[in-house]
Scaffold this active site. Structure first.
Site, mmCIF file in Angstrom:
data_model
loop_
_atom_site.group_PDB
_atom_site.id
_atom_site.type_symbol
_atom_site.label_atom_id
_atom_site.label_comp_id
_atom_site.label_asym_id
_atom_site.label_seq_id
_atom_site.Cartn_x
_atom_site.Cartn_y
_atom_site.Cartn_z
ATOM 1 N N GLU A 29 39.757 8.592 -8.297
ATOM 2 C CA GLU A 29 40.528 7.405 -7.915
ATOM 3 C C GLU A 29 41.549 7.001 -8.957
ATOM 4 O O GLU A 29 42.583 6.442 -8.635
ATOM 5 C CB GLU A 29 39.601 6.212 -7.675
ATOM 6 N N GLY A 88 34.813 4.950 -3.393
ATOM 7 C CA GLY A 88 33.483 5.537 -3.519
ATOM 8 C C GLY A 88 33.336 6.705 -2.602
ATOM 9 O O GLY A 88 34.307 7.118 -1.960
ATOM 10 N N GLU A 106 33.902 10.170 -8.785
ATOM 11 C CA GLU A 106 34.698 9.282 -7.927
ATOM 12 C C GLU A 106 35.704 8.489 -8.757
ATOM 13 O O GLU A 106 36.842 8.298 -8.339
ATOM 14 C CB GLU A 106 33.787 8.316 -7.169
ATOM 15 N N GLU A 147 46.160 4.586 0.884
ATOM 16 C CA GLU A 147 46.733 3.562 0.051
ATOM 17 C C GLU A 147 45.684 2.990 -0.890
ATOM 18 O O GLU A 147 44.521 2.869 -0.540
ATOM 19 C CB GLU A 147 47.178 2.435 0.981
#
Lengths: 309, 309
Positions: free
Chosen positions: A96, A76, A92, A145
DNA sequence: ATAATAGTGTCTTTCAGACAGTATAGT
DNA sequence: ACTATACTGTCTGAAAGACACTATTAT
């Protein structure tokens, strides 16, 4: 309606008022969107001519900075000035996962003081569902990560206390998230209080290990919501590939609801939502299954959805 | 877990990091809570020995300043730095109505750019339900005029378009709000798009007269939600006085759902939620009715409530 | 043949919807 | 007697739950 401009008590027109407006008159919290991106993957059973199992997965990212450095958090970020809340969630999500056209729905906005040690942060949580075959499983062009964690969220206790004026219903969920060697766990309580003609539900974290912020709460809430909606909407198909067998579909329902369903009943209930294709599975050691696809003409009864509420 | 403090890439401990943190690194929107306070009142039928009808009412306040000076808006206000989102909603509710212990539930957070001409504003909307006998109907210690508007929100059109990859379902609601001589009206569309495995719902204002901001949308959304929840939860009792007849209760359901229900079926369905008292009505020209009260031990199945989804 | 899955038939219970009927106050 | 409401009984059909049964493939 009138052509001559309205003036307020100070005698200002709207244009004048807006020019003089100080946006910092009230304190401004930071606003973020937090994403709960779920998918379902096949889990090898290893053993001879058995179908793969299914696992519910959630994307988490490892925090590379304070606070909660090293712990795992929901993906987020901050809402920017020029974008809407939904646009921020879409951005977002793309950052991602590199996917864009997937299911996305606003869930709940979390606004407790002290949720974030940096500053006052209010977070709108969004539920996203995607077919795992569309996802780059090595998620995240973003720094740090990221990992798909197997989610198990189980109702472990249900306490009902009857009071003179009503009752208190407390549900305790144990949440466990696993990804390789990493295992995160938490316990969350949803307490519903009914007193006279008033009622209220509150979510609280009893304990949380390895999860940043109050994200355990957001996850438990999202899983509960997913369980609720899968029963009366078509969201399960957002997790399916283009073509699938009815057994695969049933396993997706089972892994989300965390309970077994009866095959005949399941098929009857979903009959209207799927369309038979002419394809068949032709894998191994047993009778082949017909492949189905989602019946996009199927309309659920629920109007209150924000791509619900 | 470790006693020696973690350091980030810049070599800062968490304490150092927080001390140096600049909360204004990202633009900060203003956050408000907007309240949808509903109640149900008796409407005199005037005519001889007839029971009073029921009307669904919503509290609106007249804007005393720009923008939308003179128009009607939902009560609400900015969230302060020291209070949670829920606390802000409780505070605003108290300020507007002098009641505190009533039903309050977060509905949805509205974050479009340009919703408010002053500055970037994100608003969490809250649904509140109260028994009209608990309310000072001359609401508002707060400055300015306030009024309880009779709400009629009717589905006037339902269009379904089947596309190659799915379908589009557009529902048009006409909203009408009346309070004395004042009549506000709006038309709102809820458009659900299903395309392949993606779906999305969007609310749009087609036209709005006399209502400030995008509040027509928030109202239509709340009414739809109220209609949905009344079918499977006990929220209707938040609108009832301590004791009531089953006919009164039925009329509350009818005015919210905007349709007539069959008496026998209604009573069967609600039998478990109410407890008979020894009181009776003894008013006028017809058979008296038993008085009931809410069965506070009744538990609905829905866990996902805030104060659902 | 056997393991493992695919798929169907049907009984029961529960519940929603529809409708018809009886009951009881005040005037 | 009449009006307006209060309250009950029962038929129907749809849907949910439970269970037993048949079918088909690779090895």
């Amino acid at each position: 309606m009138k052509d001559q401009p309205l003036k307020n008590r100070e005698g200002l027109t709207e244009t004048e008022f807006l020019a003089a407006y100080d946006p910092n008159r009230y304190g401004r919290p930071s606003v973020t969107v937090d994403l709960l991106i779920f998918t379902v993957t096949d889990e090898e059973t290893g053993s001879y001519r058995r179908l793969p199992g299914k696992a519910l997965k959630l994307l988490l990212v490892r925090r590379a900075d304070h606070p909660f450095l090293g712990q795992w958090a929901l993906p987020g970020g901050f809402v920017r000035t020029g974008e809407s809340l939904n646009e921020a969630a879409v951005r977002e999500l793309r950052e991602e996962t590199n996917v864009e056209r997937v299911y996305l729905e606003q869930l709940y906005t979390w606004g407790d003081v002290g949720r974030d040690p940096r500053t006052r942060v209010i977070s709108a949580s969004y539920l996203s569902l995607a077919d795992s075959s569309c996802l780059d499983v090595r998620a995240g062009s973003d720094a740090g990560e990221a990992g798909w964690f197997t989610v198990v969220c189980r109702l472990t206790q249900e306490r009902k206390t009857v009071t003179p004026e009503g009752h208190i219903l407390a549900k305790t969920y144990s949440l466990s998230l696993r990804h390789g060697e990493t295992e995160l766990s938490a316990e969350i309580e949803a307490v519903k209080t009914v007193e006279g003609r008033v009622s209220q539900t509150q979510w609280e974290i009893v304990h949380s290990e390895g999860l940043a912020f109050d994200h355990a709460k957001l996850i438990a809430y999202a899983v509960e919501r997913l369980r609720g909606k899968i029963k009366y909407t078509d969201i399960a198909f957002r997790l399916m590939p283009e073509r699938f067998t009815l057994t695969e579909l049933q396993k997706v329902y089972e892994v989300i609801l965390d309970k077994d369903l009866l095959k005949a009943n399941f098929r009857r209930k979903l009959a209207g939502m799927v369309i038979e294709t002419d394809g068949m599975t032709k894998d191994g050691g047993h009778r082949p299954a017909k492949l189905y696809r989602f019946n996009a003409a199927w309309a659920d009864s629920d109007a209150n959805e924000e791509g619900r509420s």
